[in-house]
Design a protein around this motif. Structure first.
Motif, PDB file in Angstrom:
ATOM      1  N   ARG A 189      -6.009   6.684   3.089  1.00 16.30           N
ATOM      2  CA  ARG A 189      -6.346   5.429   2.396  1.00 16.30           C
ATOM      3  C   ARG A 189      -6.783   4.431   3.476  1.00 16.30           C
ATOM      4  NH1 ARG A 189      -4.088   2.507  -1.996  1.00 16.30           N
ATOM      5  NH2 ARG A 189      -3.968   4.546  -3.024  1.00 16.30           N
ATOM      6  N   THR A 190      -8.043   4.026   3.456  1.00 13.64           N
ATOM      7  CA  THR A 190      -8.509   3.028   4.410  1.00 13.64           C
ATOM      8  C   THR A 190      -8.210   1.634   3.874  1.00 13.64           C
ATOM      9  OG1 THR A 190     -10.734   3.042   3.444  1.00 13.64           O
ATOM     10  CG2 THR A 190     -10.338   4.507   5.313  1.00 13.64           C
ATOM     11  N   VAL A 191      -7.816   0.752   4.769  1.00 13.31           N
ATOM     12  CA  VAL A 191      -7.490  -0.622   4.391  1.00 13.31           C
ATOM     13  C   VAL A 191      -8.095  -1.564   5.424  1.00 13.31           C
ATOM     14  CG1 VAL A 191      -5.661  -2.299   3.946  1.00 13.31           C
ATOM     15  CG2 VAL A 191      -5.339   0.093   3.288  1.00 13.31           C
TER      16      VAL A 191
ATOM     17  N   ASP B  85      -6.352   1.903   9.409  1.00 19.62           N
ATOM     18  CA  ASP B  85      -6.899   0.549   9.530  1.00 19.62           C
ATOM     19  C   ASP B  85      -8.420   0.596   9.584  1.00 19.62           C
ATOM     20  OD1 ASP B  85      -6.743  -2.332  10.042  1.00 19.62           O
ATOM     21  OD2 ASP B  85      -7.467  -1.823  12.047  1.00 19.62           O
TER      22      ASP B  85
ATOM     23  N   ILE C  87      -2.384   5.775   6.092  1.00 17.17           N
ATOM     24  CA  ILE C  87      -3.056   4.493   5.899  1.00 17.17           C
ATOM     25  C   ILE C  87      -3.809   4.198   7.191  1.00 17.17           C
ATOM     26  CG2 ILE C  87      -2.831   2.046   5.349  1.00 17.17           C
ATOM     27  CD1 ILE C  87      -0.096   2.713   4.124  1.00 17.17           C
TER      28      ILE C  87
ATOM     29  N   GLY D 280      -5.891  -3.678   7.712  1.00 12.78           N
ATOM     30  CA  GLY D 280      -4.597  -3.078   7.425  1.00 12.78           C
ATOM     31  C   GLY D 280      -3.542  -3.454   8.442  1.00 12.78           C
TER      32      GLY D 280
ATOM     33  N   GLY E 134       1.175   4.928   9.078  1.00 12.67           N
ATOM     34  CA  GLY E 134       0.174   3.909   9.374  1.00 12.67           C
ATOM     35  C   GLY E 134      -0.485   4.256  10.697  1.00 12.67           C
TER      36      GLY E 134
ATOM     37  N   LEU F 275       0.807   4.186  -2.826  1.00 13.87           N
ATOM     38  CA  LEU F 275       0.583   5.603  -2.529  1.00 13.87           C
ATOM     39  C   LEU F 275       1.726   6.457  -3.053  1.00 13.87           C
ATOM     40  CD1 LEU F 275      -0.881   5.373   1.083  1.00 13.87           C
ATOM     41  CD2 LEU F 275      -2.027   6.337  -0.911  1.00 13.87           C
TER      42      LEU F 275
ATOM     43  N   CYS G 162      -0.487  -4.276   6.139  1.00 17.66           N
ATOM     44  CA  CYS G 162       0.396  -3.120   5.931  1.00 17.66           C
ATOM     45  C   CYS G 162       1.406  -3.013   7.070  1.00 17.66           C
ATOM     46  CB  CYS G 162      -0.408  -1.829   5.851  1.00 17.66           C
ATOM     47  SG  CYS G 162      -1.646  -1.811   4.543  1.00 17.66           S
TER      48      CYS G 162
ATOM     49  N   VAL H 201       0.834  -1.203   0.000  1.00 18.79           N
ATOM     50  CA  VAL H 201       0.000   0.000   0.000  1.00 18.79           C
ATOM     51  C   VAL H 201       0.867   1.251   0.000  1.00 18.79           C
ATOM     52  CG1 VAL H 201      -1.791   1.279   1.225  1.00 18.79           C
ATOM     53  CG2 VAL H 201      -1.879  -1.212   1.155  1.00 18.79           C
ATOM     54  N   GLU H 202       1.944   1.238   0.799  1.00 17.79           N
ATOM     55  CA  GLU H 202       2.850   2.388   0.822  1.00 17.79           C
ATOM     56  C   GLU H 202       3.442   2.644  -0.562  1.00 17.79           C
ATOM     57  OE1 GLU H 202       2.736  -0.016   3.114  1.00 17.79           O
ATOM     58  OE2 GLU H 202       3.591   0.621   5.037  1.00 17.79           O
TER      59      GLU H 202
END
Length: 234
Positions: A132-134, A119, A117, A137, A25, A14, A141, A10-11
């Motif tokens: 950015r929602t994950v 969670d 990011i 995560g 995070g 982005l 991540c 994810v990083e």
């Protein structure tokens, strides 16, 4: 218990799509507790290989989680913690309290992140943060997993300290979450100054339900509690 190790996917995405260089995070702990603060950690890791065994704090034993947290506080390029108190949770509601704690954590970093990011499914941060929602995560991540472990260990330690003056409630073991010991102490002695008084558990305590508070809007307090490890290495 086998698990898939978190990555920097994810990083990297982005960085490639938004040009973000400093990515934090963010994860929380204490959302479902009856007592104590909700705590949010913001962690910046760069793209280095993490300590072996890093994953969501909930998948780790207490011993392994504690050891990892010690490694992570030196390994991350920076981190900061933000807390929202039980009084703030009662006044603002959990979503707003989470945002308050997260902003405190992010503002405690030595450099403002270009992206975050977060969670989970819902963005409780909003503007002006680029989020950015994950979902899960904290398992996928690296930066979020690091934040998860640090937040959990630090809040558990805080609750253990509170438990020294509230021994019957078992905070050292339950960290303010529901447990048979916690429920029994509440029924016997009622809530402490560390309890959230707008929560439904009071509805089940006839002797103490008169203490329940209705949530009302409150201004953001001036006091900010943060802590962090400074320094960047990209």
């Amino acid at each position: 218990m086998p698990y898939e190790a978190p990555t920097h996917t994810v990083e990297r995405s982005l960085r490639a799509t938004t040009g973000a260089k400093i990515i934090a995070g963010v994860d929380e702990v204490g959302r479902g507790a009856w007592a104590g603060p909700v705590t949010v950690c913001a962690a910046v890791t760069g793209l280095r290989r993490p300590p072996e065994g890093l994953t969501d704090s909930k998948l780790l034993t207490v011993k392994r989680r504690t050891a990892l947290a010690e490694l992570l506080t030196d390994w991350v390029t920076s981190f900061a913690l933000g807390h929202a108190s039980p009084e703030e949770i009662d006044a603002l509601g959990m979503t707003a309290a989470l945002r308050l704690a997260a902003v405190r954590a992010l503002e405690g970093l030595p450099v403002r992140p270009d992206a975050v990011i977060l969670d989970g499914k819902h963005d409780y941060l909003g503007d002006p943060w680029k989020v950015r929602t994950v979902i899960k995560g904290d398992q996928s991540c690296i930066a979020v997993a690091a934040a998860s472990v640090i937040a959990k260990v630090r809040r558990d330690a805080m609750m253990a300290e509170l438990g020294a003056d509230c021994a019957p409630f078992g905070f050292a073991a339950n960290a303010g979450y529901p447990s048979p010991v916690h429920k029994a102490a509440l029924a016997e002695s009622g809530p402490t100054e560390h309890h959230r008084l707008s929560w439904s558990y009071l509805d089940e305590l006839p002797r103490w339900r008169h203490l329940k508070k209705n949530r009302v809007p409150a201004p953001r307090p001036a006091a900010v509690e943060i802590e962090g490890q400074l320094g960047f290495d990209f």
